[in-house]
Motif scaffolding. Structure first.
Motif, PDB file in Angstrom:
ATOM      1  N   ALA A  22       1.869   6.405  -7.238  1.00  8.87           N
ATOM      2  CA  ALA A  22       0.777   7.277  -7.680  1.00  8.87           C
ATOM      3  C   ALA A  22       1.302   8.699  -7.881  1.00  8.87           C
ATOM      4  O   ALA A  22       0.943   9.379  -8.856  1.00  8.87           O
ATOM      5  CB  ALA A  22      -0.363   7.250  -6.671  1.00  8.87           C
ATOM      6  N   ASP A  81       0.834  -1.210   0.000  1.00 10.28           N
ATOM      7  CA  ASP A  81       0.000   0.000   0.000  1.00 10.28           C
ATOM      8  C   ASP A  81       0.867   1.259   0.000  1.00 10.28           C
ATOM      9  O   ASP A  81       0.589   2.234  -0.709  1.00 10.28           O
ATOM     10  CB  ASP A  81      -0.929   0.009   1.218  1.00 10.28           C
ATOM     11  CG  ASP A  81      -1.974  -1.098   1.166  1.00 10.28           C
ATOM     12  OD1 ASP A  81      -2.226  -1.616   0.050  1.00 10.28           O
ATOM     13  OD2 ASP A  81      -2.515  -1.454   2.224  1.00 10.28           O
ATOM     14  N   GLY A  84      -4.478   0.900 -12.617  1.00 11.22           N
ATOM     15  CA  GLY A  84      -5.712   1.192 -11.889  1.00 11.22           C
ATOM     16  C   GLY A  84      -6.450  -0.060 -11.462  1.00 11.22           C
ATOM     17  O   GLY A  84      -7.687  -0.117 -11.502  1.00 11.22           O
ATOM     18  N   THR A 132      -1.249   9.768 -10.769  1.00  9.19           N
ATOM     19  CA  THR A 132      -2.534   9.080 -10.804  1.00  9.19           C
ATOM     20  C   THR A 132      -2.982   8.783  -9.377  1.00  9.19           C
ATOM     21  O   THR A 132      -2.291   9.141  -8.410  1.00  9.19           O
ATOM     22  CB  THR A 132      -2.423   7.772 -11.621  1.00  9.19           C
ATOM     23  OG1 THR A 132      -3.717   7.205 -11.782  1.00  9.19           O
ATOM     24  CG2 THR A 132      -1.508   6.765 -10.938  1.00  9.19           C
ATOM     25  N   PRO A 147      -3.830   6.468  -6.078  1.00  6.28           N
ATOM     26  CA  PRO A 147      -3.297   5.225  -5.500  1.00  6.28           C
ATOM     27  C   PRO A 147      -4.188   4.047  -5.867  1.00  6.28           C
ATOM     28  O   PRO A 147      -5.397   4.198  -6.080  1.00  6.28           O
ATOM     29  CB  PRO A 147      -3.315   5.496  -3.993  1.00  6.28           C
ATOM     30  CG  PRO A 147      -3.320   6.983  -3.862  1.00  6.28           C
ATOM     31  CD  PRO A 147      -4.092   7.488  -5.051  1.00  6.28           C
ATOM     32  N   PRO A 148      -3.620   2.850  -5.966  1.00  9.34           N
ATOM     33  CA  PRO A 148      -4.434   1.702  -6.379  1.00  9.34           C
ATOM     34  C   PRO A 148      -5.465   1.312  -5.332  1.00  9.34           C
ATOM     35  O   PRO A 148      -5.227   1.456  -4.126  1.00  9.34           O
ATOM     36  CB  PRO A 148      -3.380   0.596  -6.555  1.00  9.34           C
ATOM     37  CG  PRO A 148      -2.260   0.987  -5.638  1.00  9.34           C
ATOM     38  CD  PRO A 148      -2.223   2.489  -5.673  1.00  9.34           C
ATOM     39  N   THR A 169      -0.875   0.375  -9.672  1.00  8.82           N
ATOM     40  CA  THR A 169      -1.124   1.816  -9.716  1.00  8.82           C
ATOM     41  C   THR A 169      -1.327   2.288 -11.147  1.00  8.82           C
ATOM     42  O   THR A 169      -2.310   2.990 -11.454  1.00  8.82           O
ATOM     43  CB  THR A 169       0.063   2.571  -9.086  1.00  8.82           C
ATOM     44  OG1 THR A 169       0.234   2.142  -7.740  1.00  8.82           O
ATOM     45  CG2 THR A 169      -0.180   4.070  -9.110  1.00  8.82           C
ATOM     46  N   GLY A 206       2.376   1.820  -3.362  1.00 13.20           N
ATOM     47  CA  GLY A 206       1.356   2.288  -4.299  1.00 13.20           C
ATOM     48  C   GLY A 206       1.158   3.787  -4.221  1.00 13.20           C
ATOM     49  O   GLY A 206       0.993   4.469  -5.248  1.00 13.20           O
ATOM     50  N   ARG A 207       1.204   4.340  -3.022  1.00 15.09           N
ATOM     51  CA  ARG A 207       1.044   5.790  -2.873  1.00 15.09           C
ATOM     52  C   ARG A 207       2.234   6.538  -3.486  1.00 15.09           C
ATOM     53  O   ARG A 207       2.064   7.585  -4.115  1.00 15.09           O
ATOM     54  CB  ARG A 207       0.886   6.139  -1.391  1.00 15.09           C
ATOM     55  CG  ARG A 207      -0.431   5.657  -0.792  1.00 15.09           C
ATOM     56  CD  ARG A 207      -0.671   6.249   0.588  1.00 15.09           C
ATOM     57  NE  ARG A 207       0.263   5.734   1.583  1.00 15.09           N
ATOM     58  CZ  ARG A 207       0.061   4.635   2.290  1.00 15.09           C
ATOM     59  NH1 ARG A 207      -1.033   3.921   2.106  1.00 15.09           N
ATOM     60  NH2 ARG A 207       0.951   4.255   3.203  1.00 15.09           N
ATOM     61  N   ALA A 231       3.050  -3.210  -6.793  1.00 19.74           N
ATOM     62  CA  ALA A 231       2.344  -1.972  -6.466  1.00 19.74           C
ATOM     63  C   ALA A 231       2.382  -0.992  -7.636  1.00 19.74           C
ATOM     64  O   ALA A 231       1.385  -0.312  -7.926  1.00 19.74           O
ATOM     65  CB  ALA A 231       2.960  -1.334  -5.223  1.00 19.74           C
TER      66      ALA A 231
END
Length: 430
Positions: free
Chosen positions: A266, A259, A301, A271, A273-274, A298, A262-263, A294
């Protein structure tokens, strides 16, 4: 390291010598013409002598500094990757290179960072000038070294990354600083010049410290130590001082790392975050593999459950689609399998120049070997597609663990590709 800026007379030492000459001429001419008293002419003459001597000394010091800096840059790089380490285009694979620093340094590695940084700065009882950092592929060895280098920069400690095939020269360049210097050697187990570096280090008592990073320091390291003179071997620890284990071992910790990465990605790819959730693998995955999953989630999507293995497969599926689009834009009409062969050739074997790259590619199936112009454009496309390792014309700088996995899959699926790699490796250089 300071940037070398200072007073104008330090940046332009020749001006002092010129000013001295002007004063000498003015003093002598004025005295002869009777324009000034004899004592003032004497003062002007003495001042000119002092300024000329100071200017000459500063000029010599400046010239020595320029030569030292040139020798340093010739043997030492600013980082582990290319001089221009920015990812090309929107390649997710290249964005996973550690020097891109897309994902921030993980505080769970603070203990290892403190130990390494303290050693680099001379803290602790270990008087040896070589330390070892080991860890599985993708564990974060290079990222740890990069963070350590960043902290050394803040502390104004001279440091750099020894260039491949210039290892002994890197030690000589470090000695020339006449102050504490730290040299980093990444992928130490792949460096033919490592024995020369260690021998050069043993031959000086300068305050030069060397950090070696490799996946392991086992049999190859024992053989290297045994083959060195006793004085050089004495500097070398028998095993790694800093060992990087898995960053997260529980399912919850791995999900948190996913997680968090992913941020970061992003922000890198502008874009959201997933919304995907990681299904943890049975065995703890290394940080690089979690970051890859991740990043893909991301960019795509993705939602729902994702796995590390699926993320890596999708990563290279997306890269392959990008290869086809990019090659078509470059005027190359090649099939997907032909482009995969070309990428395998570049990552496994590499080339020192354009002619060697063309000769190398001529061994691989599906490529236009009878069209010299197309082969040259293909070689140039390969070079432009990704950053290249410093000192090589064609040697894509990409995350080794991911590329190794992709290459192994390609070789396992294609006997002709395996045969081509063997033929190209055994062929004489053009």
């Amino acid at each position: 390291m300071t940037n070398g800026q200072g007073r104008w007379w330090r940046r332009h030492p020749g001006a002092l010598a010129a000013m001295g000459g002007v004063l000498m001429t003015a003093g002598a001419g004025s005295a002869l013409a009777g324009f000034v008293p004899w004592w003032l002419a004497l003062v002007l003459g003495l001042s000119s002598g002092l300024l000329t001597a100071a200017g000459t000394a500063l000029w010599e010091r400046h010239a020595a500094g320029v030569a030292r800096r040139a020798a340093w840059l010739n043997a030492v790089a600013q980082g582990p990757g290319p001089e221009d380490a920015a990812a090309r285009g929107n390649s997710v694979l290249a964005a996973l290179n550690p020097e891109e620093r897309v994902v921030g340094f993980n505080r769970l590695r603070d203990g290892e960072l403190r130990a390494l940084l303290g050693w680099c700065q001379g803290a602790g009882p270990d008087a040896r000038r070589v330390t070892l950092v080991s860890g599985a592929p993708g564990a974060g060895k290079t990222r740890l070294l990069l963070e350590c280098a960043d902290r050394l920069t803040r502390a104004e400690t001279v440091h750099g990354w020894a260039r491949r095939d210039r290892e002994a020269a890197a030690v000589a360049a470090a000695v020339a600083w006449e102050r504490p210097v730290v040299l980093f050697v990444d992928d130490a187990d792949t460096r033919p010049g490592l024995p020369a570096l260690l021998a050069a280090l043993a031959a000086t008592d300068a305050e030069v410290r060397v950090v070696l990073a490799a996946r392991e320091f086992g049999e190859w390291w024992a053989r290297l130590r045994a083959g060195l003179p006793r004085e050089a071997a004495r500097e070398l620890p028998p095993a790694a001082d800093v060992v990087l284990g898995p960053l997260a071992t529980t399912a919850q910790d791995q999900a948190q790392l996913f997680d968090q990465a992913g941020r970061y990605f992003a922000r890198r790819f502008h874009t959201a975050p997933p919304a995907a959730t990681l299904t943890p693998p049975h065995h703890p995955a290394q940080p690089l593999m979690l970051h890859a999953a991740a990043a893909v989630a991301t960019v795509r999507g993705q939602t729902g459950q994702v796995t590390v293995d699926d993320g890596v497969r999708r990563l290279f599926a997306d890269e392959e689609s990008w290869w086809e689009r990019s090659a078509a834009e470059a005027g190359l009409t090649l099939s997907g399998s032909a482009l995969r062969s070309a990428i395998v050739a570049a990552t496994v074997l590499g080339a020192r120049d354009l002619d060697e790259a063309v000769a190398l590619l001529g061994h691989f199936p599906g490529l236009p070997r009878h069209n010299p112009d197309a082969m040259r454009r293909l070689a140039e496309w390969l070079r432009e597609s990704y950053p290249q390792r410093a000192g090589s014309w064609l040697d894509p700088h990409l995350p080794a663990r991911l590329v190794e996995r992709y290459v192994a899959d390609q070789l396992a699926a294609s006997p002709p590709l395996r045969a081509a790699v063997v033929a190209a490796a055994l062929a004489p250089a053009p």
